[in-house]
Scaffold this active site. Structure first.
Site, PDB file in Angstrom:
ATOM      1  N   ASN A  83       0.867  -1.179   0.000  1.00 27.83           N
ATOM      2  CA  ASN A  83       0.000   0.000   0.000  1.00 27.83           C
ATOM      3  C   ASN A  83       0.908   1.235   0.000  1.00 27.83           C
ATOM      4  O   ASN A  83       1.452   1.597   1.039  1.00 27.83           O
ATOM      5  CB  ASN A  83      -0.889  -0.041   1.261  1.00 27.83           C
ATOM      6  CG  ASN A  83      -1.727   1.209   1.421  1.00 27.83           C
ATOM      7  OD1 ASN A  83      -1.858   2.001   0.480  1.00 27.83           O
ATOM      8  ND2 ASN A  83      -2.304   1.388   2.605  1.00 27.83           N
ATOM      9  N   LYS A 141       0.090   4.207  -0.313  1.00 20.54           N
ATOM     10  CA  LYS A 141      -0.596   5.408   0.226  1.00 20.54           C
ATOM     11  C   LYS A 141      -0.353   6.587  -0.729  1.00 20.54           C
ATOM     12  O   LYS A 141      -0.222   6.373  -1.927  1.00 20.54           O
ATOM     13  CB  LYS A 141      -0.141   5.693   1.657  1.00 20.54           C
ATOM     14  CG  LYS A 141      -0.251   4.454   2.539  1.00 20.54           C
ATOM     15  CD  LYS A 141      -0.119   4.731   4.003  1.00 20.54           C
ATOM     16  CE  LYS A 141      -0.248   3.425   4.772  1.00 20.54           C
ATOM     17  NZ  LYS A 141      -0.267   3.611   6.217  1.00 20.54           N
ATOM     18  N   HIS A 145      -9.562   1.231   4.802  1.00 21.70           N
ATOM     19  CA  HIS A 145      -8.309   1.496   5.524  1.00 21.70           C
ATOM     20  C   HIS A 145      -8.594   2.529   6.615  1.00 21.70           C
ATOM     21  O   HIS A 145      -9.383   3.453   6.414  1.00 21.70           O
ATOM     22  CB  HIS A 145      -7.244   2.006   4.548  1.00 21.70           C
ATOM     23  CG  HIS A 145      -5.882   2.053   5.174  1.00 21.70           C
ATOM     24  ND1 HIS A 145      -5.514   3.067   6.033  1.00 21.70           N
ATOM     25  CD2 HIS A 145      -4.839   1.196   5.111  1.00 21.70           C
ATOM     26  CE1 HIS A 145      -4.285   2.827   6.456  1.00 21.70           C
ATOM     27  NE2 HIS A 145      -3.853   1.705   5.919  1.00 21.70           N
ATOM     28  N   GLU A 168      -7.067   5.037   7.548  1.00 19.32           N
ATOM     29  CA  GLU A 168      -6.863   6.437   7.136  1.00 19.32           C
ATOM     30  C   GLU A 168      -8.074   6.955   6.362  1.00 19.32           C
ATOM     31  O   GLU A 168      -8.431   8.131   6.469  1.00 19.32           O
ATOM     32  CB  GLU A 168      -5.563   6.546   6.322  1.00 19.32           C
ATOM     33  CG  GLU A 168      -4.346   6.387   7.228  1.00 19.32           C
ATOM     34  CD  GLU A 168      -3.121   5.773   6.572  1.00 19.32           C
ATOM     35  OE1 GLU A 168      -3.030   5.759   5.331  1.00 19.32           O
ATOM     36  OE2 GLU A 168      -2.244   5.274   7.315  1.00 19.32           O
ATOM     37  N   GLU A 174      -5.388  -4.600  10.871  1.00 19.97           N
ATOM     38  CA  GLU A 174      -4.390  -3.537  11.027  1.00 19.97           C
ATOM     39  C   GLU A 174      -4.688  -2.732  12.287  1.00 19.97           C
ATOM     40  O   GLU A 174      -5.495  -1.782  12.243  1.00 19.97           O
ATOM     41  CB  GLU A 174      -4.428  -2.595   9.815  1.00 19.97           C
ATOM     42  CG  GLU A 174      -4.055  -3.254   8.514  1.00 19.97           C
ATOM     43  CD  GLU A 174      -3.468  -2.226   7.547  1.00 19.97           C
ATOM     44  OE1 GLU A 174      -2.353  -2.461   7.068  1.00 19.97           O
ATOM     45  OE2 GLU A 174      -4.106  -1.193   7.302  1.00 19.97           O
ATOM     46  N   GLY A 209       2.522   2.602  10.704  1.00 17.65           N
ATOM     47  CA  GLY A 209       3.474   3.693  10.517  1.00 17.65           C
ATOM     48  C   GLY A 209       4.238   4.056  11.768  1.00 17.65           C
ATOM     49  O   GLY A 209       4.771   5.169  11.872  1.00 17.65           O
ATOM     50  N   SER A 214       3.400  -1.832  10.420  1.00 16.12           N
ATOM     51  CA  SER A 214       4.856  -1.872  10.650  1.00 16.12           C
ATOM     52  C   SER A 214       5.475  -3.236  10.376  1.00 16.12           C
ATOM     53  O   SER A 214       6.431  -3.624  11.056  1.00 16.12           O
ATOM     54  CB  SER A 214       5.195  -1.379  12.062  1.00 16.12           C
ATOM     55  OG  SER A 214       4.789  -0.020  12.202  1.00 16.12           O
TER      56      SER A 214
HETATM   57  P1  PGA Z   1       2.750   0.509   7.667  1.00 17.48           P
HETATM   58  O1  PGA Z   1       1.278   0.700   7.021  1.00 17.48           O
HETATM   59  O2  PGA Z   1       3.304  -0.764   7.086  1.00 17.48           O
HETATM   60  O3  PGA Z   1       3.516   1.733   7.228  1.00 17.48           O
HETATM   61  O4  PGA Z   1       2.567   0.417   9.131  1.00 17.48           O
HETATM   62  C1  PGA Z   1       0.420  -0.372   6.848  1.00 17.48           C
HETATM   63  C2  PGA Z   1      -0.884   0.137   6.298  1.00 17.48           C
HETATM   64  O5  PGA Z   1      -1.351   1.206   6.735  1.00 17.48           O
HETATM   65  O6  PGA Z   1      -1.500  -0.505   5.416  1.00 17.48           O
END
Ligand code: PGA
Length: 251
Positions: free
Chosen positions: A10, A12, A95, A97, A166, A172, A211
């Site tokens: 992803n 983003k 997601h 976000e 998640e 992140g 992460s």
């Molecule tokens: P990350 O994001 O690997 O940077 O923690 C995962 C995600 O939000 O899909």
């Protein structure tokens, strides 16, 4: 791992023509494990170009977000049919976000899920609790509610879902959930999927995201109930991303 491993990138709102070149160079100089399914979710503006690169390596692509309607006067939106038209195969739905920054609620997410299925895209439904939910002992309750809200609204098409757990607090942060936390939640999600969808419950692939990096991928992917990873930050560094794919191939 109970299913064929799936590693999803992803990006983003990251990436550029330079990252696509890095991808091309990285893929060209690696031997990808034939046992791993790989999916790339770049920003939509780059999707067609990434598809052209990915196809040469048997890698599929998809969209991070798409709209509910097929076409029409919806300035700025992209339909699932358009994603399919340029070679996309997958759609990320819900997601955290999108839920948080764009106020996407379960009604909208269910319509997006249905639109993706209508266009023959494969939906990846994201679920996960906040730090506060976890601190208050509500993590499982929140995740179950997220699953059921979508399943109730979309009916039989829910059988098409891949689910990504998640935990929001692990996204992140360089601080993945612990193997025990991942294992417990994945077992609980699997049970819930079997209740929601008795004939298909065992079939849904269940990913972990938050992460995941080359350094912790083996530990996380070796958990029986984890069928792969949804990778944000580490998918932007080709060395890291290819490292995670290699670890998935060792499972
Ligand atoms: P990350 O994001 O690997 O940077 O923690 C995962 C995600 O939000 O899909």
């Amino acid at each position: 791992m109970h299913h064929r491993p799936l590693v999803v990138a992803n990006w983003k709102m990251n990436g550029s023509k330079t990252l696509i070149s890095d991808l091309e160079i990285g893929l060209g100089s690696s031997v990808l494990p034939s046992t791993v399914d790989i999916v790339l979710l770049p920003p939509s503006v780059y999707l067609a170009e990434v598809v052209m690169v990915a196809q040469q390596y048997g890698i599929q692509c998809g969209i991070q977000d798409s709209y509910v309607e097929e076409k029409g006067a919806f300035t700025g939106e992209i339909s699932a049919e358009m994603v399919k038209d340029v070679g996309g195969e997958w759609a990320l739905i819900g997601h955290s976000e999108r839920r948080e920054y764009f106020s996407e609620d379960d009604d909208l997410l269910a319509r997006k899920f249905e639109a993706a299925v209508r266009a023959d895209l494969r939906p990846i439904l994201c679920v996960g609790e906040s730090l506060e939910d976890r601190a208050q002992g509500r993590a499982l309750e929140v995740v179950k509610k997220q699953l059921n809200s979508i399943a109730d609204r979309v009916g039989p098409s829910f059988s098409r879902a891949t689910v990504a757990y998640e935990p929001i607090w692990a996204i992140g942060t360089d601080q993945a959930a612990t193997p025990d936390q991942v294992k417990d939640m994945h077992i609980a999600i699997r049970r819930e999927l079997e209740e929601i969808d008795p004939s298909n419950g065992p079939q849904h692939r269940l990913l972990y995201g938050g992460s995941m990096q080359a350094a912790n991928a083996s530990t996380l992917l070796s958990i029986d109930e984890v069928d792969g990873g949804l990778i944000g930050g580490a998918s932007l560094d080709m060395g890291e991303f290819l490292g995670i794919i290699a670890k998935a191939g060792e499972q």
